[in-house]
Design a protein around this motif. Structure first.
Motif, short mmCIF file in Angstrom:
data_model
loop_
_atom_site.label_atom_id
_atom_site.label_comp_id
_atom_site.label_asym_id
_atom_site.label_seq_id
_atom_site.Cartn_x
_atom_site.Cartn_y
_atom_site.Cartn_z
N ASN A 229 -2.71 -7.88 -1.72
CA ASN A 229 -3.48 -8.00 -0.34
C ASN A 229 -2.74 -8.99 0.48
N LEU B 111 -6.44 1.02 6.86
CA LEU B 111 -6.51 -0.28 6.37
C LEU B 111 -6.40 -1.02 7.67
N ARG C 153 -9.67 -2.36 3.18
CA ARG C 153 -9.26 -1.08 2.37
C ARG C 153 -9.98 -0.03 2.72
N PRO D 150 0.72 -1.27 0.02
CA PRO D 150 -0.12 0.05 -0.05
C PRO D 150 0.91 1.39 -0.01
#
Length: 142
Positions: free
Chosen positions: A113, A29, A142, A23
């Protein structure tokens, strides 16, 4: 036998070099982490499954398979170290200003992910010695 070996090796290299990204920011998150129980016997959190939520510059972590550990709260900074290879660096702090580093986590994605991370606890006021453990992380929100 050689054909099987090279087939497995090529399959592994495909996963190893798959294009993925960590990310750009952790804000908003939630991660679920599985801490490797075999990496370090001195780590009291080895084998724990924890859920971490990140806000602007704060985090909250709770162990979901052992209610006697935590919860933990703190401050952090985060940045992408290598966008092309999916590597990010999280630095955790006990308080502001961000001048006493408590722990670090180096993230390496396997997918966008999911990935692996190395957690390093620094020795200091709350920890008598440094320790390290590996983590399998999954971004669950997310």
């Amino acid at each position: 036998m050689k054909k099987i070996f090279f087939a497995v090796l090529s399959l592994f290299s495909t996963f190893t070099y798959a294009k993925c990204k960590v990310p750009d920011s952790l804000e908003g998150l939630a991660f679920q982490n599985m801490i490797d129980p075999h990496y370090s016997s001195i780590n009291p959190n080895a084998g724990a499954i924890e859920r971490i939520t990140y806000h602007t510059d704060t985090y909250k972590a709770r162990v979901i398979n052992d209610r006697t550990i935590g919860p933990f709260k703190g401050l952090y900074t985060y940045r992408v170290l290598d966008e092309d290879n999916g590597v990010g660096l999280y630095q955790g702090y006990e308080s502001k200003p961000f001048n006493k580093l408590g722990h670090t986590v180096v993230f390496k994605c396997l997918t966008n992910n999911y990935g692996l991370a190395i957690f390093t606890q620094q020795s200091g006021e709350n920890e008598e010695k440094s320790r390290q453990n590996s983590i399998f992380y999954t971004i669950i929100r997310r």
